[in-house]
Design a protein around this motif. Structure first.
Motif, mmCIF file in Angstrom:
data_model
loop_
_atom_site.group_PDB
_atom_site.id
_atom_site.type_symbol
_atom_site.label_atom_id
_atom_site.label_comp_id
_atom_site.label_asym_id
_atom_site.label_seq_id
_atom_site.Cartn_x
_atom_site.Cartn_y
_atom_site.Cartn_z
ATOM 1 N N GLN A 263 0.809 -1.221 0.000
ATOM 2 C CA GLN A 263 0.000 0.000 0.000
ATOM 3 C C GLN A 263 0.846 1.277 0.000
ATOM 4 O O GLN A 263 0.331 2.368 0.238
ATOM 5 C CB GLN A 263 -0.927 0.004 1.221
ATOM 6 C CG GLN A 263 -1.949 -1.117 1.226
ATOM 7 C CD GLN A 263 -2.864 -1.042 0.003
ATOM 8 O OE1 GLN A 263 -3.438 0.002 -0.300
ATOM 9 N NE2 GLN A 263 -2.991 -2.156 -0.698
ATOM 10 N N ARG A 264 2.116 1.120 -0.288
ATOM 11 C CA ARG A 264 2.993 2.295 -0.241
ATOM 12 C C ARG A 264 2.842 3.183 -1.474
ATOM 13 O O ARG A 264 2.639 2.699 -2.580
ATOM 14 C CB ARG A 264 4.450 1.848 -0.122
ATOM 15 C CG ARG A 264 4.815 1.328 1.243
ATOM 16 C CD ARG A 264 6.237 0.810 1.278
ATOM 17 N NE ARG A 264 6.376 -0.490 0.648
ATOM 18 C CZ ARG A 264 7.519 -1.153 0.550
ATOM 19 N NH1 ARG A 264 8.628 -0.611 1.028
ATOM 20 N NH2 ARG A 264 7.558 -2.342 -0.014
ATOM 21 N N PHE B 170 1.098 6.288 2.341
ATOM 22 C CA PHE B 170 0.374 5.051 2.088
ATOM 23 C C PHE B 170 -0.995 5.336 1.502
ATOM 24 O O PHE B 170 -1.614 6.362 1.800
ATOM 25 C CB PHE B 170 0.206 4.241 3.388
ATOM 26 C CG PHE B 170 1.503 3.980 4.095
ATOM 27 C CD1 PHE B 170 2.308 2.932 3.707
ATOM 28 C CD2 PHE B 170 1.907 4.792 5.142
ATOM 29 C CE1 PHE B 170 3.527 2.699 4.346
ATOM 30 C CE2 PHE B 170 3.115 4.569 5.780
ATOM 31 C CZ PHE B 170 3.926 3.518 5.372
ATOM 32 N N TRP B 171 -1.483 4.412 0.670
ATOM 33 C CA TRP B 171 -2.846 4.479 0.144
ATOM 34 C C TRP B 171 -3.805 4.035 1.237
ATOM 35 O O TRP B 171 -3.562 3.062 1.936
ATOM 36 C CB TRP B 171 -2.999 3.573 -1.081
ATOM 37 C CG TRP B 171 -2.150 3.974 -2.249
ATOM 38 C CD1 TRP B 171 -1.001 3.357 -2.647
ATOM 39 C CD2 TRP B 171 -2.365 5.040 -3.146
ATOM 40 N NE1 TRP B 171 -0.482 4.004 -3.747
ATOM 41 C CE2 TRP B 171 -1.309 5.032 -4.078
ATOM 42 C CE3 TRP B 171 -3.368 6.021 -3.257
ATOM 43 C CZ2 TRP B 171 -1.211 5.975 -5.102
ATOM 44 C CZ3 TRP B 171 -3.270 6.953 -4.271
ATOM 45 C CH2 TRP B 171 -2.206 6.921 -5.182
ATOM 46 N N SER B 172 -4.891 4.767 1.383
ATOM 47 C CA SER B 172 -5.864 4.429 2.428
ATOM 48 C C SER B 172 -6.758 3.283 1.947
ATOM 49 O O SER B 172 -6.860 3.001 0.791
ATOM 50 C CB SER B 172 -6.705 5.654 2.767
ATOM 51 O OG SER B 172 -7.368 6.157 1.617
#
Length: 303
Positions: free
Chosen positions: A272-273, A301-303
């Protein structure tokens, strides 16, 4: 052009093999058995794609002291896994080279600890990170410690503890004169576990690409055990030239049993980076008020 000069005073030391890991496929698979952090979710290296990176007009990475000669004597080490160039912090000296800026936290400075290399036994492999499907024959890492922490081991315990600058090397026919003084000393540490104290007049700028405007930045880990997830990676897009002959000098080194090479870790899952890439847009004037860009609160990071 930056000048590199080799002095003649040398001291050799045999260092014990205390590394405890190898780079073969089987050995890398065994890393987590001894080093639990190697199974983390923020591991490095990774494959970077420009099309998937988030472009922003990020601030420049400020590199202070990169044009100054490193304090002598320096220590050149073949530890059986890589070649390291280590600065002597006990030498009476001004400030060691340090960095700040980019999207690092404000008022934090990162001082150089050492630099080392990862390379392949063949020309189509060697670098740890892969950029747009290209694996370069060699990658250099300049390791910096957050000066808020007392030492490198302490810094590895914090997510903002370490910044590593990664530089790719690209093969060409002509010799890179800025590398030659360093490359010419490799034969003196040909055998594994040798440490060489040498006066090398060298600047970090002479090892960097001419164009440092574009860089990629993401949160990751050490690419060797203990795989601490305390690293902010800054990866320059422009490679540094190195000749075929100079590259071959790295491939004459020994790891104690065979040729030292292919000392790169397998690629890790990005998960998720987010990866940011610095882009300078023509419409963004350097005199323009950039207050609308709040880089300090960017999410990693992607939520």
């Amino acid at each position: 052009m930056y000048t590199l000069v080799i002095m003649t005073w040398l001291t050799f030391v045999i260092i014990p093999n205390v590394n405890g890991f190898g780079y073969s496929k089987k050995e890398q698979h065994l890393w987590p058995q001894k080093y639990k952090l190697c199974t983390g979710k923020l591991q490095s290296p990774i494959a970077i794609s420009t099309s998937k990176a988030i472009p922003l007009p990020l601030p420049a990475l400020e590199m202070i002291g990169y044009h100054d000669f490193l304090p002598m004597p320096l220590t050149l080490v073949n530890n059986g896994q890589t070649i390291k160039l280590i600065v002597n912090k006990n030498v009476t000296y001004g400030r060691l080279p340090y960095i700040f800026g980019a999207i690092l936290k404000q008022n934090q400075q990162y001082e150089m600890e050492q630099l080392h290399f990862h390379w392949g036994t063949k020309n189509n492999k060697g670098s740890e990170h892969v950029l747009n499907g290209i694996r370069y024959p060699m990658e250099m890492h300049i390791v910096h410690r957050n000066m808020a922490y007392s030492n490198f081991s302490h810094a590895l315990q914090y997510e903002d503890g370490v910044v590593v600058i990664a530089v790719f090397f690209q093969l060409q026919d002509e010799q890179n004169e800025l590398l030659q003084s360093l490359v010419s000393k490799l034969s003196d540490v040909q055998w594994a576990h040798l440490k060489l104290s040498v006066n090398i007049s060298i600047t970090l700028a002479s090892l960097m690409p001419l164009n440092t405007d574009i860089y990629y930045i993401y949160k990751g880990s050490l690419t060797t055990p203990p795989c601490s997830e305390a690293i902010t990676w800054v990866i320059f897009a422009t490679p540094v030239p190195i000749s075929f002959r100079q590259m071959s000098m790295f491939r004459t080194l020994s790891n104690g049993e065979e040729i030292l090479g292919d000392n790169f870790r397998r690629l890790q899952d990005i998960g998720q980076r987010k990866i940011y890439v610095r882009r300078l847009y023509p419409w963004l004037s350097v005199k323009q008020d950039n207050s609308r860009w709040n880089f300090s609160n960017l999410s990693w990071f992607w939520s």
